[in-house]
Design a protein around this motif. Structure first.
Motif, short mmCIF file in Angstrom:
data_model
loop_
_atom_site.label_atom_id
_atom_site.label_comp_id
_atom_site.label_asym_id
_atom_site.label_seq_id
_atom_site.Cartn_x
_atom_site.Cartn_y
_atom_site.Cartn_z
N LEU A 189 2.73 4.50 -9.63
CA LEU A 189 1.35 4.55 -10.12
C LEU A 189 0.53 3.31 -9.79
O LEU A 189 -0.68 3.38 -9.65
CB LEU A 189 1.36 4.78 -11.64
N LEU A 190 1.20 2.16 -9.68
CA LEU A 190 0.51 0.92 -9.35
C LEU A 190 0.84 0.43 -7.95
O LEU A 190 0.44 -0.67 -7.57
CB LEU A 190 0.86 -0.18 -10.37
N GLY A 191 1.59 1.23 -7.21
CA GLY A 191 1.94 0.84 -5.85
C GLY A 191 0.73 0.88 -4.93
O GLY A 191 -0.34 1.38 -5.29
N PRO A 192 0.87 0.31 -3.74
CA PRO A 192 -0.26 0.26 -2.80
C PRO A 192 -0.76 1.65 -2.45
O PRO A 192 0.02 2.59 -2.28
CB PRO A 192 0.33 -0.45 -1.57
N SER A 193 -2.06 1.78 -2.34
CA SER A 193 -2.66 3.04 -1.91
C SER A 193 -2.47 3.18 -0.40
O SER A 193 -2.10 2.23 0.29
CB SER A 193 -4.15 3.04 -2.25
N PRO A 194 -2.70 4.39 0.15
CA PRO A 194 -2.57 4.56 1.61
C PRO A 194 -3.42 3.58 2.40
O PRO A 194 -2.99 3.07 3.43
CB PRO A 194 -3.02 6.02 1.82
N SER A 195 -4.64 3.31 1.93
CA SER A 195 -5.49 2.36 2.66
C SER A 195 -4.91 0.95 2.62
O SER A 195 -4.96 0.21 3.61
CB SER A 195 -6.90 2.36 2.08
N GLU A 196 -4.33 0.57 1.47
CA GLU A 196 -3.71 -0.75 1.37
C GLU A 196 -2.48 -0.85 2.26
O GLU A 196 -2.24 -1.89 2.89
CB GLU A 196 -3.34 -1.05 -0.09
N LEU A 198 -2.05 0.81 5.00
CA LEU A 198 -2.54 0.74 6.38
C LEU A 198 -3.02 -0.66 6.70
O LEU A 198 -2.75 -1.19 7.79
CB LEU A 198 -3.67 1.76 6.56
N ASN A 199 -3.73 -1.28 5.75
CA ASN A 199 -4.20 -2.65 5.98
C ASN A 199 -3.03 -3.62 6.12
O ASN A 199 -3.06 -4.53 6.97
CB ASN A 199 -5.10 -3.10 4.82
N ALA A 200 -1.99 -3.42 5.29
CA ALA A 200 -0.82 -4.28 5.39
C ALA A 200 -0.12 -4.09 6.73
O ALA A 200 0.36 -5.06 7.35
CB ALA A 200 0.15 -3.99 4.25
N LEU A 201 -0.05 -2.83 7.20
CA LEU A 201 0.57 -2.56 8.49
C LEU A 201 -0.23 -3.20 9.62
O LEU A 201 0.34 -3.78 10.56
CB LEU A 201 0.68 -1.05 8.70
N GLU A 202 -1.56 -3.11 9.53
CA GLU A 202 -2.39 -3.72 10.56
C GLU A 202 -2.23 -5.25 10.55
O GLU A 202 -2.18 -5.88 11.61
CB GLU A 202 -3.85 -3.35 10.33
N GLU A 203 -2.15 -5.83 9.36
CA GLU A 203 -1.97 -7.27 9.26
C GLU A 203 -0.62 -7.68 9.85
O GLU A 203 -0.51 -8.68 10.57
CB GLU A 203 -2.07 -7.72 7.80
N ARG A 204 0.42 -6.88 9.55
CA ARG A 204 1.75 -7.17 10.11
C ARG A 204 1.72 -7.05 11.62
O ARG A 204 2.33 -7.88 12.33
CB ARG A 204 2.77 -6.20 9.51
#
Length: 405
Positions: A189-196, A198-204
């Motif tokens: 319920l408090l885990g990263p949303s799909p957009s988050e 995706l942003n983390a993947l792009e940052e990585r």
């Protein structure tokens, strides 16, 4: 210590219980106003669990609420270094970003309601179990009609001691079970949303690309310096001429100094140093590459057409590294041989061509090359251009075309 008692030595067991008790606080505050807690009926207890829900749903609509709940969950639901649990530093996979969509708000609302209900259940269960322990141990003399316990309690004298221990263990088990339930729910319920995500993947991905770029920078710069030093040292020893040896040492010194500047710049990037660093070299600085190649004995014939100094920064910087690797490749595999360099710049693209005679041991050359030539092709591809390396008409060539747009 027996395995079933180990949770009592872990801080996370108690922080999870405290987290749930705090989550139920709003229920008891609202219940003191309505419906009241003096002689509550079953309907009153149901209202205690239901009345705060609209308030929690309204609070979940505030984006910052998700961040607050995420921070609490990270701190209190998951074992940190203080918990003496193997893997206590593992990623909790709980986001601390504010709600960015209605889906995030809905998940936060479900989390708040779940925390409320589980916390209330824990408070009521704890009250029953602790009350039963006191009643069994004879610490209270209230009649069964007013003691508030849901079940009758036997009085066995000293034989009641094992029952007290079982009730206390049941209390610990209830706290542990509720804590694990909430930790599992927090990840969902408090885990990263799909957009988050995706942003983390792009940052990585950006980090990996940056590391790859830094690796190529070090390979090109340090590899070029070492190649020049080896060639110059071999030529000076073979020539046995003091004047030539002095020129060779000057070339080694200059190339080594440039390599040290590149190394310092890269290390500052890796350290995230705030101090300003010198800019990366561009094709406008290519003369020092040509000088080091000439000092190594290579005869470099250069022809440049077009405004090289007006090239876009990324194209000019990457072009410099490609030229550096091409000259390094010549010195490493062919030695001091004639080199023809042609650079042509127009409004749409830059074309760079480096040619030199094939070495005597060129039989079976495939043109695929090692990591240096592969790096040239990768740089060209990232800039939307192309690069070709390999034998051509009895010579070795490195041909690069890069768009300027």
């Amino acid at each position: 210590m027996p395995g079933f008692l180990r949770p009592l030595t872990r801080a996370v067991t108690f922080t999870r219980g405290l987290h749930l008790l705090l989550g139920s606080g709003i229920a008891w505050v609202s219940a003191s106003i309505y419906p009241g807690l003096s002689s509550p009926t079953l309907t009153d207890w149901a209202l205690v669990l239901v009345v705060p829900i609209p308030l929690l749903v309204a609070a979940a609509m505030v984006p910052a609420m998700r961040r607050a709940e995420g921070l609490q969950a990270r701190l209190m639901l998951f074992p940190g270094p203080h918990a003496r649990v193997e893997g206590g530093d593992a990623d909790t996979d709980v986001s601390v970003a504010p709600s960015s969509s209605w889906r995030d708000r809905a998940r936060t609302a479900v989390w708040l309601v779940l925390r409320l209900e589980v916390g209330c259940a824990l408070v009521l269960g704890t009250g029953q179990l602790i009350g039963m322990v006191f009643a069994v141990a004879g610490a209270t003399d209230e009649p069964p009609e007013t003691d508030g316990l849901a079940f009758p309690v036997p009085h066995w004298g000293w034989g009641s001691l094992p029952l007290c221990l079982l009730l206390l263990l049941a209390e610990v088990a209830m706290i542990m079970g509720a804590g694990r339930l909430m930790a599992h729910a927090a990840r969902h319920l408090l885990g990263p949303s799909p957009s988050e995500r995706l942003n983390a993947l792009e940052e990585r991905t950006e980090q990996l690309l940056e590391r790859n770029r830094i690796a190529r920078e070090l390979h090109d710069s340090i590899g070029h310096a070492l190649t020049v030093a080896v060639v110059q040292a071999g030529a000076a020893r073979a020539a046995a001429d003091p004047a030539f040896t002095e020129r060779a040492l000057e070339a080694v010194e200059e190339t080594g100094r440039a390599a040290l500047e590149d190394l310092e710049r890269v290390l500052r990037v890796l350290r995230e140093d705030e101090k300003p660093v010198s800019g990366r070299p561009t094709l406008a600085d290519a003369e020092r590459l040509l000088d080091s190649a000439r000092a190594s004995g290579a005869k470099v014939d250069v022809e440049v057409t077009g405004p090289v100094e007006r090239l876009p920064g990324p194209v000019s910087r990457e072009g410099y590294r490609m030229l550096q690797e091409a000259l390094t490749n010549v010195l490493r595999h062919s030695g001091p041989v004639p080199v023809r360099l042609r650079i042509a710049v127009d409004d749409a693209r830059i074309v760079m061509n480096v040619r030199n005679p094939l070495p005597l041991s060129s039989t079976g050359v495939t043109g695929r090359g090692g990591s240096g030539l592969r790096g040239i092709r990768e740089r060209a591809t990232l800039l939307g251009g192309r690069a070709a390396t390999g034998p051509d008409d009895g010579e070795w060539q490195v041909h690069v075309e890069l768009p300027l747009a």
